[in-house]
Design a protein around this motif. Structure first.
Motif, mmCIF file in Angstrom:
data_model
loop_
_atom_site.group_PDB
_atom_site.id
_atom_site.type_symbol
_atom_site.label_atom_id
_atom_site.label_comp_id
_atom_site.label_asym_id
_atom_site.label_seq_id
_atom_site.Cartn_x
_atom_site.Cartn_y
_atom_site.Cartn_z
ATOM 1 N N LEU A 90 0.826 -1.189 0.000
ATOM 2 C CA LEU A 90 0.000 0.000 0.000
ATOM 3 C C LEU A 90 0.869 1.251 0.000
ATOM 4 O O LEU A 90 1.827 1.355 0.782
ATOM 5 C CB LEU A 90 -0.921 0.020 1.226
ATOM 6 N N TRP A 92 -4.319 -7.315 -1.769
ATOM 7 C CA TRP A 92 -4.694 -6.024 -1.175
ATOM 8 C C TRP A 92 -5.237 -5.046 -2.208
ATOM 9 O O TRP A 92 -4.943 -3.855 -2.180
ATOM 10 C CB TRP A 92 -3.505 -5.418 -0.411
ATOM 11 N N ARG A 126 -6.617 -0.185 -4.026
ATOM 12 C CA ARG A 126 -5.235 -0.019 -4.471
ATOM 13 C C ARG A 126 -5.139 -0.099 -5.984
ATOM 14 O O ARG A 126 -5.781 -0.926 -6.616
ATOM 15 C CB ARG A 126 -4.347 -1.115 -3.849
ATOM 16 N N GLU A 159 -3.362 4.646 -4.143
ATOM 17 C CA GLU A 159 -4.570 4.098 -3.525
ATOM 18 C C GLU A 159 -5.541 5.220 -3.206
ATOM 19 O O GLU A 159 -5.151 6.395 -3.065
ATOM 20 C CB GLU A 159 -4.220 3.325 -2.257
ATOM 21 N N SER A 182 -9.101 6.017 -0.723
ATOM 22 C CA SER A 182 -9.965 5.524 0.346
ATOM 23 C C SER A 182 -11.005 6.569 0.721
ATOM 24 O O SER A 182 -10.800 7.779 0.552
ATOM 25 C CB SER A 182 -9.138 5.143 1.576
#
Length: 275
Positions: A33, A148, A172, A183, A185
């Motif tokens: 990440l 991930w 990701r 990434e 979020s």
């Protein structure tokens, strides 16, 4: 306009340096990440990274004043298998990977206080300074699969000035396993009444000194936020990183006389040398 220009700069950097990732040997990071720096190159033992970032951000929580600030970047890390212990800035922590899809993290650090001088326009005059406080953070991320690509995130922050809870979902981008790529979020943030009033409340003494309306807030929903992180390698030692953060406050916070804006925003860009 400046925030938009910063976002454009990060997108351009992503395009310019996308092809430079070939310089890495593909060794696996603990978790691939971009938001989690890992200088160990997949090997046990000590690792060091040192750099500098420039941030364009709100002067304080809820401020309508923005400015540039230089921030040190990097960390000292020690890895053993699926565990990394680290010291970064004023934070000491551990993160560990379990069952390939669980990332656990514990951090002890300091929450930066607020000073009246943080506002060049005198918006905080009469409110006094908020002291820096010790805080303890626990985080758990659960990936949908071992690469991930998607994950769920939860974090609890317990501090001297109050407590915070964060829950989010992330995605990701990129195929490499060395921590490069980007990434995105989205998170929901909740706080208790102690933290709400530390940052956005006005007690009777502060109201008398500042002329602002007395404000007492309860705990609960604080904000909804979006966060973009980017990290890539220029060669075997140099990393470039960047982030864009936007946090939209709930109505209770937006109505506080301290919140001159109903949002907080930040754009950052920097470089790290990995030894």
């Amino acid at each position: 306009m400046k925030k938009f220009a910063g976002l454009v700069l990060l997108v351009l950097m992503h395009a310019v340096f996308f092809q430079t990732a070939f310089a890495q040997d593909g060794k696996s990071a603990l978790v691939p990440l971009a938001s989690l720096d890992d200088f160990t190159r997949g090997e046990d033992g000590w690792a060091f990274g040192l750099g500098l970032g420039i941030e364009y951000e709100s002067a304080y929580e809820g401020s309508d004043e923005f400015g540039f600030e230089a921030q040190p970047a990097g960390a000292v890390q020690w890895r053993r298998g699926d565990d990394i212990f680290f010291f970064a800035g004023e934070a000491l922590g551990w993160r560990g990977l379990r069952s390939d899809t669980w990332l656990l993290e514990a951090i002890v650090g300091f929450e930066e206080g607020r000073k009246e001088s943080d506002s060049d326009d005198g918006r905080l005059d009469g409110l006094g300074d908020t002291d820096e406080g010790l805080e303890f953070a626990l985080q758990a991320r659960r990936a949908f699969d071992a690469d991930w690509r998607y994950w769920l995130d939860s974090r609890v922050v317990i501090g001297e000035n109050g407590n915070l809870g964060i829950f989010g979902l992330g995605r990701r981008f990129g195929e490499r396993e060395d921590g490069s790529g980007s990434e995105f979020s989205i998170v929901a943030v909740f706080h208790d009444s102690d933290l709400a009033n530390t940052e956005f409340g006005v007690d009777p003494a502060q109201a008398a000194a500042s002329g602002l309306d007395e404000t007492n807030l309860s705990g609960g929903f604080r904000s909804i936020g979006a966060h973009y992180n980017y990290r890539n390698y220029l060669n075997d030692h140099w990393q470039i990183f960047g982030e864009v953060l936007y946090e939209r406050y709930g109505s209770d916070i937006a109505d506080s006389p301290i919140a001159r804006n109903n949002y907080e925003a930040e754009v950052g860009l920097g470089f790290i040398y990995v030894f």
